[in-house]
Design an enzyme around this catalytic site. Sequence first.
Site, PDB file in Angstrom:
ATOM      1  CE1 TYR A  88      -8.736  -0.841 -14.847  1.00 50.44           C
ATOM      2  CE2 TYR A  88      -6.863  -2.308 -15.051  1.00 50.44           C
ATOM      3  CZ  TYR A  88      -8.213  -2.053 -15.208  1.00 50.44           C
ATOM      4  OH  TYR A  88      -9.033  -3.031 -15.715  1.00 50.44           O
ATOM      5  CG  HIS A 120     -15.365  -4.074  -8.551  1.00 52.07           C
ATOM      6  ND1 HIS A 120     -14.140  -3.530  -8.257  1.00 52.07           N
ATOM      7  CD2 HIS A 120     -15.167  -4.866  -9.637  1.00 52.07           C
ATOM      8  CE1 HIS A 120     -13.254  -3.962  -9.118  1.00 52.07           C
ATOM      9  NE2 HIS A 120     -13.842  -4.764  -9.974  1.00 52.07           N
ATOM     10  CD  GLU A 160     -14.270  -8.035 -13.290  1.00 47.44           C
ATOM     11  OE1 GLU A 160     -13.102  -7.971 -13.725  1.00 47.44           O
ATOM     12  OE2 GLU A 160     -14.618  -7.579 -12.178  1.00 47.44           O
ATOM     13  CG  HIS A 220      -8.207  -8.965 -13.404  1.00 51.06           C
ATOM     14  ND1 HIS A 220      -9.016  -8.602 -12.362  1.00 51.06           N
ATOM     15  CD2 HIS A 220      -8.958  -8.784 -14.501  1.00 51.06           C
ATOM     16  CE1 HIS A 220     -10.177  -8.156 -12.817  1.00 51.06           C
ATOM     17  NE2 HIS A 220     -10.156  -8.265 -14.110  1.00 51.06           N
ATOM     18  CG  ASP A 246     -15.864  -4.816 -16.381  1.00 51.40           C
ATOM     19  OD1 ASP A 246     -15.732  -6.048 -16.277  1.00 51.40           O
ATOM     20  OD2 ASP A 246     -14.904  -4.026 -16.271  1.00 51.40           O
ATOM     21  CG  HIS A 251     -11.671  -0.565 -18.190  1.00 51.02           C
ATOM     22  ND1 HIS A 251     -13.031  -0.425 -18.043  1.00 51.02           N
ATOM     23  CD2 HIS A 251     -11.380  -1.785 -17.676  1.00 51.02           C
ATOM     24  CE1 HIS A 251     -13.536  -1.504 -17.477  1.00 51.02           C
ATOM     25  NE2 HIS A 251     -12.556  -2.357 -17.252  1.00 51.02           N
TER      26      HIS A 251
HETATM   27 FE1  FEO Z   1     -11.876  -7.566 -15.324  1.00 48.47          FE
HETATM   28 FE2  FEO Z   1     -12.772  -4.543 -16.683  1.00 48.47          FE
HETATM   29  O1  FEO Z   1     -13.034  -6.280 -16.046  1.00 48.47           O
END
Ligand code: FEO
Length: 397
Positions: A191, A24, A80, A145, A82, A224
């Site tokens: 990040y 994104h 979210e 977040h 992902d 992640h």
């Molecule tokens: Fe806020 Fe990795 O999604």
Amino acid sequence: MKPAEIAKGVYEVGAIDWNIRDFHGYSTHRGTSYNAYLVVDEKIALIDAVKKEFADQLLENISKIVDPKKIDYVISNHTEMDHSGGLPRVMHRVGEGKPLYVSNMGLKNHPRHFSQSWNYQGVKSGDTLSLGKRTLKFLETRMLHWPDSMFTYLEEEKILFSSDAFGQHYAGQEKFDDVVGDAIMPHAKKYFANILMLYSPLILKLVNQVTELGLQIDMICPDHGIIWRKDPGKIINAYVEWAKGEKVEKKAVIVYDTMWHSTEQMAEAIAAGVYDAGAIAKPMKLREWDRSDVMTEVMDAAAVLVGSPTLNNGLFPTVSDFLTYMKGLKPHKKIASAFGSYGWSGESVKLVRDELEAMKLDIIDPGVKIQYVPDRSGLEECEALGKRIGEAIVRQF
Ligand code: FEO
């Protein structure tokens, strides 16, 4: 390959996205991963799903440990896509009626993404879910977040499943901090700079809250990148440092774009002046650098100078893009100034300055604008600007 057992009965079952290069609008030069975790006890819980395209891989990984139908609880730490896009496939295999745990805010947000009538269970900070011998505890982390973000904590193993927090966009078969070493830190920093910097005050508050709760953390499992098992304190301390924004380098980022190299010549002359004053300059041309890489440099810079030619009475489009992006991430405690070339109307420098003012950066110098092509005296003016900025940086150290 069998999924990694990261603690007794706890498995990382997510997927690696080796080839993604644009997340994104964030450049992912090293790809990313969508981590998901399976906790096998008397009851079995899956923590987070993956991006829709990787749902079958997640289910395949789970199948190597248990039949997905045996999963009793699914937990979605935030909505979210992902980490939730794979849920329709997952819930179909696990059982549509199985409890799906989300935060109370998630009760509002989750159904706005999916039409299925799943068996949602809302939780708040302090709520627990027994798996038999072990217990999961939930901690809401609103706006870290997403509004519905939460952490899930495995009490007996002292493992924090931290959703996006402490993550890095990094694709690798190495799963742990002690395997990758310090090479992971630039990815963690990027990040933070691009996803979390604007939430810095909330991060500091959360770290205090966790300290007050006396929550011991032996391992941090983000959604992640790698898992922090050797030294989870290292990434927590880095977050505190980054959130405070106090530890900056003796560095000025000179971010600009250029049409016929005039603004570029100005940027390079400014860089020479910064260096003369004893600081480091990093010129970054926006059509060559991704905005997210520029922001990573800005995060620990003492100063940021933004240069734009005037195009059609306005800013050059890449500079507008960058300023919009930077404004949203709320950098603070930075010296700032503007520069740029123009042909006949010359609005760009003021427009840049207006944006920097709106960001409440410390504009210690109005900057320089030059018509058409900078001559020797114009370049000297730019060098002098760089020197003033460089001296202001050096005074901070
Ligand atoms: Fe806020 Fe990795 O999604």
